[in-house]
Scaffold this active site. Structure first.
Site, short mmCIF file in Angstrom:
data_model
loop_
_atom_site.label_atom_id
_atom_site.label_comp_id
_atom_site.label_asym_id
_atom_site.label_seq_id
_atom_site.Cartn_x
_atom_site.Cartn_y
_atom_site.Cartn_z
N CYS A 12 0.81 -1.24 0.00
CA CYS A 12 0.00 0.00 0.00
C CYS A 12 0.84 1.28 0.00
O CYS A 12 0.49 2.23 -0.70
CB CYS A 12 -0.99 0.05 1.15
SG CYS A 12 -0.88 -1.19 2.39
N HIS B 157 -2.26 2.14 6.90
CA HIS B 157 -2.69 2.11 5.50
C HIS B 157 -2.59 3.55 4.96
O HIS B 157 -2.60 4.50 5.74
CB HIS B 157 -4.12 1.57 5.37
CG HIS B 157 -4.52 1.29 3.94
ND1 HIS B 157 -3.68 0.66 3.05
CD2 HIS B 157 -5.65 1.59 3.25
CE1 HIS B 157 -4.29 0.57 1.87
NE2 HIS B 157 -5.48 1.13 1.96
N ASP C 213 -8.62 4.57 -3.82
CA ASP C 213 -7.60 3.63 -3.33
C ASP C 213 -7.08 2.82 -4.51
O ASP C 213 -7.80 2.00 -5.07
CB ASP C 213 -8.20 2.72 -2.25
CG ASP C 213 -7.13 1.89 -1.55
OD1 ASP C 213 -6.18 1.43 -2.23
OD2 ASP C 213 -7.22 1.70 -0.33
#
Ligand SMILES: [Zn+2]
Length: 331
Positions: free
Chosen positions: A165, A192, A209
């Protein structure tokens, strides 16, 4: 002091304590979280390097992205604008063609699977490229050992095009900037990171995302992944915001916000916005203040909403074990 007065005073003290205001006289700078937020706020500034933006132009398949955006706009329902469709096209290309997810790297000698055996310090070259830590893997077949440097800078990522991520959000947020959108790099205290892009059509910041190819699905973490969160803070070069309530609709089920009293966060965010906006014209500053007001109302409105349970997908990226360890394995 009579009994009633002292009881009153004690009740007040407890109320202040519950609100996290017991140390209201303590300077914001005395909390480590204040300095962490300041440090995180530097991330979007690294995307402004003109040389990097030139590199982006040579990496991005511009014709394809613009064609795809036109097609999406023609097929769309008018709710989104061309800029939003361009970001959606970028999102799809980024996930399916450009970047790859690495749980554990394939053996560079025999292409078999590897397993993590430890960590190592970055060597001089890795350090220079902005690597903070190196994971070391061993091949399950030939025992070959190899390094997997974790980069959090755009330049090496435009070449390596892989990671988890952190790498994804860094490179993707940068590419949104390179395509001319206002973009925030959103940091979450529970490890995250993702992106927000300002939609000119909808006049608001939109959740994006890249790992999950998710566009405008801010509840994906809390309700899709079952992730417990405390803080989500968005950083752009002209707008820093505590956007937690966009992502955490049910704070009782989240993690406690206990890194510092709330006034510290309000203070650091206010001062960062003042600093970042000081070179702008009075007109631009005033537009951003209007935008702040709108966003504040939007964020407050989520506090009043009921839990919106819709069918949100579970996390796509990462191995099952990795997701479970991170508390992202779904409900
Ligand atoms: Zn091998």
């Amino acid at each position: 002091m009579n009994f009633q007065a002292i009881t009153e005073r004690f009740k007040n003290m407890m109320q202040q304590k519950a609100k996290g205001l017991s140390n209201a006289s303590q300077p914001p700078e005395s909390f480590p979280f204040y300095h962490q937020i300041r440090q995180l706020s530097q991330e979007p500034w690294t995307y402004e390097d003109p040389e990097l933006q030139d590199m982006a132009m040579s990496v991005l398949p511009l014709e394809k992205l613009f064609e795809e955006a036109t097609k999406r706009e023609n097929d769309g329902n008018g709710l989104w604008g061309y800029q939003d469709y361009l970001i959606q096209s970028l999102l799809s290309w980024f996930k399916h063609e450009f970047f790859s997810w690495v749980n554990s790297p394939k053996c560079e000698s025999c292409q078999s699977d590897t397993h993590l055996i430890g960590a190592s310090r970055p060597n001089a070259e890795e350090s220079f490229q902005g690597c903070n830590n190196v994971e070391v893997y061993q091949c399950n077949t030939c025992s070959h050992q190899q390094r997997f440097p974790r980069y959090n800078k755009v330049r090496p990522l435009l070449h390596s095009r892989k990671g988890r991520c952190g790498e994804w959000a860094c490179c993707f947020t940068f590419l949104c900037r390179a395509l001319g959108s206002r973009a925030r790099w959103v940091w979450n205290a529970e490890d995250h990171v993702w992106t927000e892009v300002y939609s000119f059509k909808q006049n608001r910041w939109v959740h994006v995302d890249s790992c999950e190819e998710s566009f405008d699905q801010p509840l994906i973490y809390e309700q899709g992944w079952g992730k417990k969160m405390s803080y989500c803070i968005g950083f752009s070069i002209d707008s820093v915001r505590d956007v937690s309530s966009r992502y955490i609709r049910n704070p009782e089920n989240g993690n406690p916000r206990n890194r510092c009293p709330e006034y510290v966060i309000e203070h650091v965010i206010r001062s960062l916005n003042e600093e970042f906006r000081s070179p702008l014209t009075a007109d631009d500053r005033s537009k951003l203040l209007d935008e702040d007001k709108r966003e504040k109302e939007e964020l407050l409105s989520y506090r009043k909403q009921e839990d919106v349970t819709s069918a949100l997908p579970a996390r796509q990226t990462g191995s099952d074990d990795w997701k479970r360890v991170r508390g992202e394995g779904g409900k």
